[in-house]
Design a protein around this motif. Structure first.
Motif, PDB file in Angstrom:
ATOM      1  N   MET A   1     -11.905 -11.488  10.613  1.00 59.69           N
ATOM      2  CA  MET A   1     -10.518 -11.351  10.998  1.00 59.69           C
ATOM      3  C   MET A   1      -9.800 -10.498   9.970  1.00 59.69           C
ATOM      4  SD  MET A   1      -7.761 -14.350  11.656  1.00 59.69           S
ATOM      5  CE  MET A   1      -6.375 -13.963  12.641  1.00 59.69           C
ATOM      6  N   LEU A   2      -8.983  -9.604  10.458  1.00 62.09           N
ATOM      7  CA  LEU A   2      -8.199  -8.728   9.600  1.00 62.09           C
ATOM      8  C   LEU A   2      -6.762  -9.231   9.550  1.00 62.09           C
ATOM      9  CD1 LEU A   2      -9.544  -5.380  11.029  1.00 62.09           C
ATOM     10  CD2 LEU A   2     -10.073  -6.316   8.785  1.00 62.09           C
ATOM     11  N   ILE A   3      -6.186  -9.239   8.358  1.00 60.55           N
ATOM     12  CA  ILE A   3      -4.789  -9.636   8.187  1.00 60.55           C
ATOM     13  C   ILE A   3      -4.112  -8.636   7.261  1.00 60.55           C
ATOM     14  CG2 ILE A   3      -5.243 -12.095   8.551  1.00 60.55           C
ATOM     15  CD1 ILE A   3      -4.950 -12.420   5.472  1.00 60.55           C
ATOM     16  N   LEU A   4      -2.791  -8.663   7.263  1.00 60.51           N
ATOM     17  CA  LEU A   4      -2.043  -7.822   6.338  1.00 60.51           C
ATOM     18  C   LEU A   4      -2.254  -8.325   4.916  1.00 60.51           C
ATOM     19  CD1 LEU A   4       1.413  -7.440   8.114  1.00 60.51           C
ATOM     20  CD2 LEU A   4      -0.552  -5.925   8.213  1.00 60.51           C
ATOM     21  N   ALA A   5      -2.384  -7.398   4.002  1.00 60.99           N
ATOM     22  CA  ALA A   5      -2.482  -7.761   2.592  1.00 60.99           C
ATOM     23  C   ALA A   5      -1.111  -8.269   2.136  1.00 60.99           C
ATOM     24  CB  ALA A   5      -2.914  -6.544   1.775  1.00 60.99           C
ATOM     25  N   PRO A   6      -1.071  -9.052   1.077  1.00 61.83           N
ATOM     26  CA  PRO A   6       0.224  -9.539   0.571  1.00 61.83           C
ATOM     27  C   PRO A   6       1.146  -8.377   0.193  1.00 61.83           C
ATOM     28  CG  PRO A   6      -1.597 -10.701  -0.473  1.00 61.83           C
ATOM     29  CD  PRO A   6      -2.190  -9.574   0.317  1.00 61.83           C
ATOM     30  N   GLY A   7       2.419  -8.520   0.524  1.00 66.93           N
ATOM     31  CA  GLY A   7       3.408  -7.509   0.152  1.00 66.93           C
ATOM     32  C   GLY A   7       3.465  -6.309   1.075  1.00 66.93           C
ATOM     33  N   ILE A   8       2.875  -6.395   2.251  1.00 64.77           N
ATOM     34  CA  ILE A   8       2.876  -5.287   3.196  1.00 64.77           C
ATOM     35  C   ILE A   8       3.935  -5.523   4.264  1.00 64.77           C
ATOM     36  CG2 ILE A   8       1.511  -4.019   4.911  1.00 64.77           C
ATOM     37  CD1 ILE A   8       0.607  -3.659   1.973  1.00 64.77           C
ATOM     38  N   HIS A   9       4.752  -4.513   4.493  1.00 67.17           N
ATOM     39  CA  HIS A   9       5.783  -4.546   5.532  1.00 67.17           C
ATOM     40  C   HIS A   9       5.581  -3.332   6.418  1.00 67.17           C
ATOM     41  CE1 HIS A   9       7.946  -7.756   3.455  1.00 67.17           C
ATOM     42  NE2 HIS A   9       7.567  -7.133   2.347  1.00 67.17           N
ATOM     43  N   HIS A  10       5.918  -3.453   7.706  1.00 63.02           N
ATOM     44  CA  HIS A  10       5.676  -2.334   8.620  1.00 63.02           C
ATOM     45  C   HIS A  10       6.693  -2.321   9.749  1.00 63.02           C
ATOM     46  CE1 HIS A  10       3.865  -4.904  11.810  1.00 63.02           C
ATOM     47  NE2 HIS A  10       3.606  -5.678  10.772  1.00 63.02           N
ATOM     48  N   ALA A  11       6.851  -1.139  10.328  1.00 59.85           N
ATOM     49  CA  ALA A  11       7.698  -0.959  11.506  1.00 59.85           C
ATOM     50  C   ALA A  11       6.977   0.021  12.421  1.00 59.85           C
ATOM     51  CB  ALA A  11       9.063  -0.421  11.114  1.00 59.85           C
ATOM     52  N   THR A  12       6.912  -0.330  13.717  1.00 58.52           N
ATOM     53  CA  THR A  12       6.188   0.489  14.678  1.00 58.52           C
ATOM     54  C   THR A  12       7.137   0.960  15.775  1.00 58.52           C
ATOM     55  OG1 THR A  12       4.154  -0.741  14.265  1.00 58.52           O
ATOM     56  CG2 THR A  12       4.246   0.509  16.291  1.00 58.52           C
ATOM     57  N   THR A  13       7.018   2.237  16.137  1.00 55.72           N
ATOM     58  CA  THR A  13       7.734   2.815  17.265  1.00 55.72           C
ATOM     59  C   THR A  13       6.699   3.492  18.154  1.00 55.72           C
ATOM     60  OG1 THR A  13       8.101   5.011  16.324  1.00 55.72           O
ATOM     61  CG2 THR A  13       9.705   3.294  15.753  1.00 55.72           C
ATOM     62  N   ILE A  41      -4.541  -4.980  15.354  1.00 57.60           N
ATOM     63  CA  ILE A  41      -4.861  -5.829  14.200  1.00 57.60           C
ATOM     64  C   ILE A  41      -3.730  -6.822  13.925  1.00 57.60           C
ATOM     65  CG2 ILE A  41      -5.207  -5.819  11.696  1.00 57.60           C
ATOM     66  CD1 ILE A  41      -6.669  -3.077  12.159  1.00 57.60           C
ATOM     67  N   THR A  42      -2.494  -6.350  13.940  1.00 63.24           N
ATOM     68  CA  THR A  42      -1.383  -7.240  13.603  1.00 63.24           C
ATOM     69  C   THR A  42      -1.102  -8.258  14.703  1.00 63.24           C
ATOM     70  OG1 THR A  42       0.246  -5.620  14.419  1.00 63.24           O
ATOM     71  CG2 THR A  42      -0.272  -5.599  12.051  1.00 63.24           C
ATOM     72  N   ARG A  43      -1.436  -7.935  15.937  1.00 65.42           N
ATOM     73  CA  ARG A  43      -1.175  -8.882  17.034  1.00 65.42           C
ATOM     74  C   ARG A  43      -2.362  -9.792  17.337  1.00 65.42           C
ATOM     75  NH1 ARG A  43       2.130  -5.100  21.289  1.00 65.42           N
ATOM     76  NH2 ARG A  43       3.961  -4.887  19.980  1.00 65.42           N
ATOM     77  N   ARG A  44      -3.596  -9.249  17.205  1.00 66.34           N
ATOM     78  CA  ARG A  44      -4.783 -10.008  17.598  1.00 66.34           C
ATOM     79  C   ARG A  44      -5.678 -10.396  16.438  1.00 66.34           C
ATOM     80  NH1 ARG A  44      -7.367  -6.434  22.380  1.00 66.34           N
ATOM     81  NH2 ARG A  44      -6.382  -4.667  21.381  1.00 66.34           N
ATOM     82  N   GLY A  45      -5.468  -9.809  15.275  1.00 71.17           N
ATOM     83  CA  GLY A  45      -6.309 -10.112  14.127  1.00 71.17           C
ATOM     84  C   GLY A  45      -7.590  -9.303  14.082  1.00 71.17           C
ATOM     85  N   GLY A  46      -7.715  -8.321  14.960  1.00 70.55           N
ATOM     86  CA  GLY A  46      -8.912  -7.488  14.967  1.00 70.55           C
ATOM     87  C   GLY A  46      -8.842  -6.442  16.055  1.00 70.55           C
ATOM     88  N   THR A  47      -9.933  -5.700  16.184  1.00 63.56           N
ATOM     89  CA  THR A  47      -9.974  -4.592  17.139  1.00 63.56           C
ATOM     90  C   THR A  47     -10.996  -4.812  18.244  1.00 63.56           C
ATOM     91  OG1 THR A  47     -11.546  -3.415  15.733  1.00 63.56           O
ATOM     92  CG2 THR A  47      -9.200  -2.907  15.427  1.00 63.56           C
ATOM     93  N   ALA A  48     -11.432  -6.046  18.442  1.00 63.61           N
ATOM     94  CA  ALA A  48     -12.426  -6.329  19.480  1.00 63.61           C
ATOM     95  C   ALA A  48     -11.895  -5.892  20.850  1.00 63.61           C
ATOM     96  CB  ALA A  48     -12.768  -7.815  19.500  1.00 63.61           C
ATOM     97  N   GLY A  80      -5.587  -0.572   1.009  1.00 63.71           N
ATOM     98  CA  GLY A  80      -5.167  -1.873   0.507  1.00 63.71           C
ATOM     99  C   GLY A  80      -4.069  -2.528   1.321  1.00 63.71           C
ATOM    100  N   VAL A  81      -3.845  -2.051   2.555  1.00 63.77           N
ATOM    101  CA  VAL A  81      -2.800  -2.644   3.386  1.00 63.77           C
ATOM    102  C   VAL A  81      -3.344  -3.737   4.300  1.00 63.77           C
ATOM    103  CG1 VAL A  81      -1.321  -0.624   3.285  1.00 63.77           C
ATOM    104  CG2 VAL A  81      -2.967  -0.823   5.143  1.00 63.77           C
ATOM    105  N   LEU A  82      -4.674  -3.837   4.392  1.00 66.39           N
ATOM    106  CA  LEU A  82      -5.330  -4.878   5.174  1.00 66.39           C
ATOM    107  C   LEU A  82      -6.298  -5.647   4.303  1.00 66.39           C
ATOM    108  CD1 LEU A  82      -6.337  -3.131   8.530  1.00 66.39           C
ATOM    109  CD2 LEU A  82      -4.433  -4.677   8.144  1.00 66.39           C
ATOM    110  N   THR A  83      -6.563  -6.881   4.698  1.00 69.93           N
ATOM    111  CA  THR A  83      -7.575  -7.710   4.058  1.00 69.93           C
ATOM    112  C   THR A  83      -8.512  -8.199   5.148  1.00 69.93           C
ATOM    113  OG1 THR A  83      -6.039  -8.439   2.356  1.00 69.93           O
ATOM    114  CG2 THR A  83      -7.979  -9.808   2.718  1.00 69.93           C
TER     115      THR A  83
END
Length: 100
Positions: A1-13, A41-48, A80-83
């Motif tokens: 499972m992929l998650i955001l690394a600590p201290g990561i913020h994002h905005a998507t358009t 990744i941010t919604r499902r935790g992966g790219t399956a 380093g934006v994902l773990t």
């Protein structure tokens, strides 16, 4: 499972994603295609299944799209934006006492 690394913020358009890595003090910009991987990744935790979702409607080779998705994931991990929880080493608890 992929998650955001600590201290990561994002905005998507619809044009892409802006990622702020606070610990490193850096910004990263993703184009629309890479942003689709980020969103999965941010919604499902992966790219399956993502490669098939992209390839089949567009008539593309799923193997080629899979390789492209994997490259984007590898780049995000390198930035380093994902773990990746599968490969992350658990932290050892600090010992505040000594046994004698």
């Amino acid at each position: 499972m992929l998650i955001l690394a600590p201290g990561i913020h994002h905005a998507t358009t619809e044009h892409g994603t802006a990622i702020l890595n606070l610990p490193a003090g850096t910004w990263h910009m993703l184009d629309a295609e890479s942003s689709r991987v980020w969103t999965a990744i941010t919604r499902r935790g992966g790219t399956a299944g993502l490669a098939d979702e992209i390839a089949i409607p567009a008539g593309l080779d799923p193997a080629t799209v899979t390789a492209a998705v994997e490259r984007v994931v590898d780049e995000l991990l390198d930035l380093g934006v994902l773990t990746d929880l599968k490969t992350a080493q658990p932290r050892r608890p600090r010992k505040w006492w000594h046994r004698r």
